[in-house]
Design an enzyme around this catalytic site. Structure first.
Site, mmCIF file in Angstrom:
data_model
loop_
_atom_site.group_PDB
_atom_site.id
_atom_site.type_symbol
_atom_site.label_atom_id
_atom_site.label_comp_id
_atom_site.label_asym_id
_atom_site.label_seq_id
_atom_site.Cartn_x
_atom_site.Cartn_y
_atom_site.Cartn_z
ATOM 1 N N GLU A 151 75.124 53.371 8.941
ATOM 2 C CA GLU A 151 74.050 52.879 8.072
ATOM 3 C C GLU A 151 72.881 53.865 8.084
ATOM 4 O O GLU A 151 72.483 54.378 7.054
ATOM 5 C CB GLU A 151 73.622 51.488 8.544
ATOM 6 C CG GLU A 151 72.679 50.802 7.583
ATOM 7 C CD GLU A 151 72.433 49.346 7.944
ATOM 8 O OE1 GLU A 151 73.317 48.708 8.557
ATOM 9 O OE2 GLU A 151 71.339 48.834 7.625
ATOM 10 N N ARG B 187 66.777 39.117 13.660
ATOM 11 C CA ARG B 187 68.033 38.397 13.448
ATOM 12 C C ARG B 187 68.383 37.588 14.708
ATOM 13 O O ARG B 187 68.803 36.435 14.628
ATOM 14 C CB ARG B 187 69.113 39.428 13.112
ATOM 15 C CG ARG B 187 70.478 38.935 12.868
ATOM 16 C CD ARG B 187 70.579 37.931 11.784
ATOM 17 N NE ARG B 187 70.739 38.488 10.468
ATOM 18 C CZ ARG B 187 71.336 37.819 9.467
ATOM 19 N NH1 ARG B 187 71.792 36.594 9.642
ATOM 20 N NH2 ARG B 187 71.447 38.354 8.269
ATOM 21 N N GLU C 65 80.204 39.677 8.383
ATOM 22 C CA GLU C 65 79.667 39.623 9.745
ATOM 23 C C GLU C 65 79.899 38.301 10.480
ATOM 24 O O GLU C 65 80.177 38.308 11.674
ATOM 25 C CB GLU C 65 78.164 39.897 9.695
ATOM 26 C CG GLU C 65 77.841 41.218 9.010
ATOM 27 C CD GLU C 65 76.449 41.680 9.354
ATOM 28 O OE1 GLU C 65 75.506 40.978 8.993
ATOM 29 O OE2 GLU C 65 76.317 42.734 9.999
#
Ligand SMILES: Cc1cc2nc3c(=O)[nH]c(=O)nc-3n(C[C@H](O)[C@H](O)[C@H](O)COP(=O)(O)OP(=O)(O)OC[C@H]3O[C@@H](n4cnc5c(N)ncnc54)[C@H](O)[C@@H]3O)c2cc1C
Ligand code: FES
Ligand code: FES
Length: 1346
Positions: free
Chosen positions: A819, A897, A1278
């Site tokens: 990423e 998260r 995910e």
């Protein structure tokens, strides 16, 4: 051949060889290859890929550990082309993936892996295809067991393996065809992918069934597939058969720039060579020497192949045992031993049997097919698997030298005389070894324990032999251990004391006292886990003790016998229930259909192109990185002069060559370090050279002087001690924590931690930068974020983004690791290309990749929790710490998260979380599938388990007691989806038969002392969105061409997850054209600008909606044309539109609305929706070794209306397997000073074929449309990783049963990963108690928890 290989004495010069061949000749895919000047340093893989441009075989690791490079050598064995020297191929026939089929003429093996959804990113696929092909060439009708065991040398990071095995088991005996005369064997292939759906779920398209077991496979009807017909396979090249003698009875010498390869054909030649070149290395399999040259920077100027010496390659029976020539391969040894075991009386073959058992766990087929007996003995590795067996067996070695002739050495305590040293002299050759036969009163056993059962190096291994009298008194005993010192260690005191002792309990207790003093390891010894290793050594003896008692019919308790039972394993069973198809489905409507990955066939044939497969253009250079070897230091000087002198080196690039900004978008990361380095692996410079080998060799010659800076901070604990945090602290609070805690009936405090995980995508980060005119640059990069790489390059070069084009066709896996981290090597590549104005390619070696890119963030949670007597959560006070590394990268997203996931699926009325990011001197940790989510959920479930143990209530009841109700809201203000969670939970309880199996597991545990089972069920809820609102947008371009074909471009990239396939399905559905008309070529920044990273499970939503919107625009434009001629074909309509001047190109854009979440203020909404699931896993553990086996897992997922059930099931299984690796297998090893020890598959073990659950079931929840997802679907990439928590807590459940039986508390801390060492020591029995944990502050540990 005559021309190529002249026979004759070498002209004039003194030589040990009598005959020479002056060209390397071998066959590849039936074509004769003649290489007049082969380079002895070159591997077969490099030759295939760079000289023959056969790029189907992949380079995943260069160390024989991943299998991506597997090829077949006839007749017929598989090997790792990355280790095989090309010179060793003389006179052999090699078959690569290209040689068996292509997309136009597909081979059945290639077809089945693709059509049974066994290829996601595809990088592992050619290697797996070649392993299967080799099996079929030897055994056209294998059993399922043989298929399952065939892949011990192949890794896949994407699929979770189930689909691969299910696809290939269609070749097995057990699968019989229902079709009778209509059987596929009698039919030609039709390309049909139809799957019919049962309204109650489940597929009914099975064209075959197993004779036993329950099999429902998500795949095509067998009658539509090509049959495998071994008679149609390519034949062995006649020339090699006819002229066998000329190829194989001829001595060879090939001289390269640095190394000479010699292959003698007689023992006298070999001895002469050994005498004249004492430093020369013998090479048989090259599985040791290859590693030494590649990774330990050894250069051996003479390599002597000892594979063609008759005395070294024969196996013969003698009075004392089996005489095995030194160059005999391990596969051949296995075969020969098995033959003797079949024919000789049982008592004679007890040693043979244990060798065979050990060989099963020795490396992989590919390695065993080439690695030799002498290679293993002579390497004298302290963890060699065969050497303790040889020593215990009293094997004898025949050695020979030119000057002193033959002698015999017993493999006793003198034989291995030091670290990697044997008693052979430098001029001696190991000719053979005799493996003794046993007498009736002799018993023998081998042991091996490692983290992963398949293809792993031992933590500890052992060989044990005992000779008993008729009254069971020990006449003689040998206990030889590996992994307990620098060489094979004999437990001498124990052996001596045992002699004359009866084989009874008092002997066992004596050994418990003596063995530990024989087998000492100082704390911090290499290999670590010293308490475990010592406990293991004793546990092995305990097993041996019981085994001999059993063999001698001595009384043994039934419960104790469980120590001897092998772990339960059965043939894979699997079910995929894919729910009901919704009513939208029409014939042409592809959404919701089971469609294989669009590039599956290209991938399985090796025709799919990854960055390093692109044919180099003229003048293309190669780049190798120069990285920091210090964790925190000032750079005093950088001196590349020695490197620049190496022929072939073009330049050294560093910070001074960066014309623009010397930093990356990732906060605080430099392109090239300037004054200081803040972690090992940080990029300081790069060498550019004509070849990659020269570049790498030169990179090692760059001298950097450092001055260390203190304090060095590596771990979370050290960061806490030094208050080394990044400024962004995240806090969230709901309710009244103090009141919640004080009102609670009980409170508990504790800690739990989850360590990191390497992405281990099979394709390492790769970049090609091609400079153009006026500052333009075209960059091919394996990245999840092409636009990010574009921006970073533009900034570093000081050039506007519009001149930089970054293109990504596909990646061989990403999982978050590509990423931001692709920029780390992509930008230096661009800097080099810009400076030199030449194309530059940089493909990281596996070790470079693992050292220079970050991992998953380790987390530590410190909690205080309040709850009621029935386990209802009242209040939670939690401090969260994550190890961010030397730069922020994406850490804040990870932390946020984790904070949002911390309630998992449980209601906590009063809550406070303070989350800090630790600034440390390790490579910046980064995104990894389910980032933050899995850490948060793990901590939540660990706390719940602690409550369950405290209250002595079953964990699943505590979980149920805390589920959100339908109307409840989460701590971040969203409806918690309580009903959906409970629906998945109930489905999982039912499908897994949890309640009845719970009783069975408890019963099993009562009856078995040394094996325990555990069962756990957990719920999952996962929010689907990027937490930064601006990131939830995506663009697309849809072009219709005049022939009616459709080309889509969008901002997302394909890394195996099937994004392009799903997007094509959605476009096909919207335009109402068949999928065959729709294509996606690549991701390119000049087509769709400003793309965001493909990550976070959102890409299907963003790009699906964007493409849909573009297609709808086109539909609107075409509508009047269609109305005018309703019966016109699609192509006619398109042509008519073109003629009317209607634009056939449209852009689409999507932004997820209403996502404005401010964690600090506690306002807004972070996610548009959740994905839900539940999982139940059963595990078995061996309490004495810490081994485990997944027995069954039932995975339930609510993915809304699945866009493509096959891809969704693949994502679920793959994510589960990756999560299982994180929680129970993968161990990132870093020393206290920050050196990464895990640098490749040799020492970093991801789940392998053998790790999958014996029964693996997936159920998609039916009738659950999600109005917020495209075509009512839910994001799936995910969330299922969290399902693996069920495996971890099942292991904990099993350990609790063991502890209960040992009379110790069920309450204990178990961190992730739970490796065999942790499982074994947590079982806390009489053996492990002898080795209490040593205070970590009293010594310097080998590795630290980050
Ligand atoms: C992926 C992988 C997995 C592995 N797994 C295991 C494992 O599970 N267990 C384990 O024990 N090992 C393992 N190994 C190590 C290795 O495979 C073995 O040691 C193997 O037996 C070496 O054999 P070789 O023929 O390839 O050795 P080579 O590399 O060809 O030679 C090794 C050494 O032996 C010397 N030598 C060879 N023959 C003679 C001779 N006749 N006389 C004198 N010296 C000689 C050579 O000079 C050289 O120094 C693994 C290696 C790899 C790459
Ligand atoms: S590349 Fe050869 S085994 Fe990994
Ligand atoms: S499909 Fe196997 S590694 Fe990606």
């Amino acid at each position: 051949m005559e021309d190529a290989c002249k026979l004759g004495v070498r002209n004039g010069s003194s030589t040990e060889l009598t005959v020479l061949c002056d060209a390397l000749v071998f066959y590849v895919n039936g074509i004769r290859v003649e290489e007049p000047i082969p380079d002895p340093e070159m591997t077969l893989l490099t030759y295939l890929r760079t000289r023959l441009l056969l790029t189907g075989s992949k380079l995943g690791c260069a160390e024989g550990g991943c299998g991506a490079c597997t090829v077949m050598v006839s007749s017929h064995y598989s090997l790792n082309a990355c280790l095989a020297p090309v010179c060793s191929m003389h006179g052999l026939a090699v078959t690569t993936v290209e040689g068996i089929g292509n997309v136009n003429s597909i081979h059945p093996v290639q077809e089945r892996i693709a059509k049974f959804h066994g290829s996601q990113c595809g990088f592992c696929t050619p290697g797996i295809v070649m392993s299967m092909y080799t099996l079929l060439r030897n055994n056209p009708s294998p059993t399922t067991k043989e298929v399952q065991e065939n892949f011990d040398g192949n890794l896949c990071r994407c699929t979770g393996y189930r689909s691969i095995i299910d696809g290939f088991r269609t070749f097995t005996k057990e699968v019989t065809c229902r079709m009778g005369s209509q059987c596929c064997q009698n039919k030609t292939n039709r390309d049909v992918h139809e799957v019919k759906y049962q309204s109650n779920g489940g597929t009914e398209d099975q064209g075959f069934e197993e004779t036993k077991g329950n099999l429902e496979i998500l795949g095509p009807h067998l009658s539509t597939l090509r049959p495998f017909d071994s008679t149609q396979e390519p034949i062995f090249p006649p020339e090699l058969k006819v002229k066998h003698q000329k190829y194989h009875n001829v001595s060879l010498r090939f001289t390269g720039p640095l190394v000479t390869w010699v292959r003698p054909t007689s023992l006298s030649e070999l001895l002469e060579l050994k005498k004249n070149h004492p430093k020369a290395r013998f090479v048989v399999g090259n599985t040791e020497v290859g590693i030494e040259t590649k990774f330990k920077n050894q250069l051996y100027s003479v390599l002597v192949s000892s594979s063609h010496i008759p005395e070294l390659t024969t196996v013969e029976d003698t009075d004392h045992g089996l005489r095995v020539g030194g160059s005999v391969t391990l596969s051949q040894l296995d075969k020969e031993l098995k033959q003797r075991i079949k024919t000789l009386p049982e008592f004679k073959t007890r040693i043979f049997t244990e060798f065979v058992e050990m060989l099963k766990w020795f490396a992989s087929y590919q390695i065993r097919n080439v690695a030799s007996v002498s290679g293993n003995i002579m390497t004298a590795s302290p963890i060699s698997d065969l050497n303790p067996l040889f020593v215990a067996a009293g094997a004898t070695v025949e050695a020979m030298s030119k000057d002193r002739g033959r002698r015999t050495l017993i493999m006793d305590k003198e034989f291995f005389c030091g670290y990697r040293r044997t008693a052979l002299n430098v001029d001696e050759v190991l000719v053979s070894v005799i493996i003794p036969v046993t007498n009736a009163n002799e018993f023998f056993q081998g042991f091996k324990q490692c983290n992963r059962k398949e293809d792993d190096i031992s933590m500890v291994n052992a060989g044990m032999l005992v000779r008993l009298s008729d009254s069971f008194v020990v006449n003689d005993i040998v206990l030889a251990y590996g992994g307990m010192g620098p060489t094979v260690v004999l437990a001498l005191k124990s052996m001596e004391a045992a002699i004359g002792h009866k084989w009874d309990e008092s002997l066992m207790s004596k050994m418990c006292d003596l063995l530990p003093s024989d087998l000492t390891l100082t704390p911090g010894s290499p290999g670590g886990a010293v308490e475990y290793r010592r406990a293991l050594a004793l546990s092995f003896f305990f097993k041996f003790f019981l085994r001999i008692k059993q063999a001698c019919d001595l009384e043994t308790s039934k419960s104790d016998l469980s120590a001897l039972q092998p772990m339960e394993s059965s043939e894979l069973k699997s079910i995929q229930v894919i729910g009901a198809q919704d009513s939208r489905s029409k014939i042409k409507d592809c959404v919701g259909q089971v469609v294989p990955h669009k590039a599956g066939l290209q991938q399985s044939t090796g025709q799919a192109v990854y960055v390093d497969d692109m044919t180099p253009i003229q003048g293309e250079l190669h780049m190798a990185l120069v990285t920091s070897t210090r964790s925190y230091a000032k750079i005093l000087s950088i001196d590349p002069s020695a490197a620049l002198q190496l022929p072939g080196v073009v330049d050294f690039v560093s910070a001074k060559d960066v014309p623009g900004v010397n930093s990356l978008g990732i906060k605080m990361d430099t392109v090239f370090a300037v004054d200081e380095v803040t972690c090992q692996g940080q990029i300081i410079g790069a060498i550019v050279a004509e070849t990659i080998d020269v570049a790498r060799r030169a990179a090692r010659l760059v001298t950097i002087k450092y001055e260390d800076i203190t304090p060095l901070i590596i771990t979370i604990e050290e960061a806490i001690q030094h208050s080394s945090f990044y400024p962004d602290v995240r806090t969230i609070a709901v309710g009244d924590l103090d009141r919640g805690l004080s009102d609670s009936w009980h409170t508990l405090s504790g800690e739990c931690r989850m360590n990191g995980q390497n992405h281990f995508y099979l394709e390492t980060v790769a970049t090609r930068a091609l400079p153009g005119e006026a500052g333009e640059m075209e960059v091919f990069c394996s990245t999840q974020h092409a636009a990010g790489v574009q921006e970073d390059i533009a900034a570093a070069l000081g050039i506007s983004s519009h001149k930089i084009v970054v293109r990504t066709k596909r990646m061989g896996g990403g999982f978050g690791g590509k990423e931001t981290q692709s920029s780390l090597s992509a930008v230096p590549t661009a800097v080099a290309a810009h400076k030199l104005h030449r194309p530059v390619r940089c493909v990281l070696d596996r070790d470079e990749d693992m050292v220079t890119t970050g991992n998953r963030h380790p987390f530590l949670g410190k909690y205080k929790v309040g709850f009621t007597s029935d386990g209802k959560l009242q209040a939670l006070d939690l401090e969260l710490y994550c190890n961010a590394g030397n730069s922020m990268d994406l850490t804040i997203g990870v932390v946020e998260r984790a904070v949002l996931q911390i309630d998992a699926c449980y209601k906590v009325p009063h809550l406070r979380i303070v989350a800090k990011s630790c600034k440390t001197n390790i490579m910046s940790n980064t995104a990894f599938r389910s980032f933050g989510g899995v850490q948060g959920a793990f901590i939540a479930d660990a706390i719940l388990e602690d409550i369950a143990d405290f209250l002595k209530i079953e964990p699943h009841k505590i979980r149920e007691a805390n589920f959100f109700q339908t109307e409840d809201f989460t701590h971040f203000g969203m409806n918690a989806g309580g009903e959906s969670v409970r629906r998945c939970w109930q489905m999982c309880l039912d499908k897994s038969e949890y309640i009845s199996r719970r009783a069975q597991v408890d019963q099993y545990n009562r009856e078995n002392r040394w094996k325990k089972k555990g069962l756990s069920i957990i719920p999952v809820r996962y929010g689907i969105a990027f937490l930064k609102s601006l990131m939830n947008q995506g663009g697309a371009l849809v072009n219709i061409y005049r022939d009616g074909s459709v080309l889509i471009s969008h901002g997302g990239s394909e890394m195996g997850q099937g994004l392009h396939t799903k997007v094509i399905q959605m476009a096909s559905d919207t335009l109402q054209v068949p999928m065959s008309l729709v294509h996606i070529s690549e991701t390119a920044t000049n087509v769709v600008p400003n793309g965001l990273p493909t990550a976070g499970s959102v890409s299907t939503d963003l790009y699906g909606f964007a493409v849909k919107s573009a297609c709808e625009t086109l539909n609107k434009r075409l509508e009047p044309v269609m109305k005018k001629k309703p019966k016109a074909t699609w192509a006619e309509t398109v042509q008519a539109a073109f003629e009317q001047g209607i634009s056939l190109s449209a852009t689409g854009f999507h932004k997820t609305l209403g996502l404005e979440y401010d964690m600090t203020a506690g306002k807004g909404k972070p996610f548009p929706y959740f994905t839900f699931g539940a999982a139940c896993t059963e595990i078995q553990i061996d309490c004495l070794t810490g081994d485990h086996k997944l027995l069954r897992t039932d995975l339930v997922m609510d993915v809304g209306n699945s866009l493509n059930p096959a891809i969704d099931v693949g994502q679920i299984e793959g994510a589960f397997t990756q999560g299982y690796g994180l929680l129970l297998l993968e161990d990132v090893k870093v020393t206290p000073d920050g050196t990464h020890l895990t640098r490749g598959p040799g020492n970093y073990k991801i789940p392998a074929f053998g790790n999958i659950a014996s029964q693996m079931n997936v159920y998609l929840v039916p009738d659950s449309p999600n109005p917020k997802g495209p075509f009512f679907s839910r994001g799936v990439g995910e969330p299922p990783l969290l399902l693996a928590l069920s495996a971890f807590f099942a292991a904990k459940d099993a350990i609790k049963a063991a502890r209960e039986e040992a009379g110790v508390s069920r309450e204990f801390r178990l961190d992730s990963p739970a490796l065999p060492q942790h499982i074994r020591m947590a079982c806390a029995d009489e053996i492990s108690k002898r080795f209490p944990e040593i205070d970590a502050r009293s010594y310097r540990p080998w590795t630290v928890n980050l």
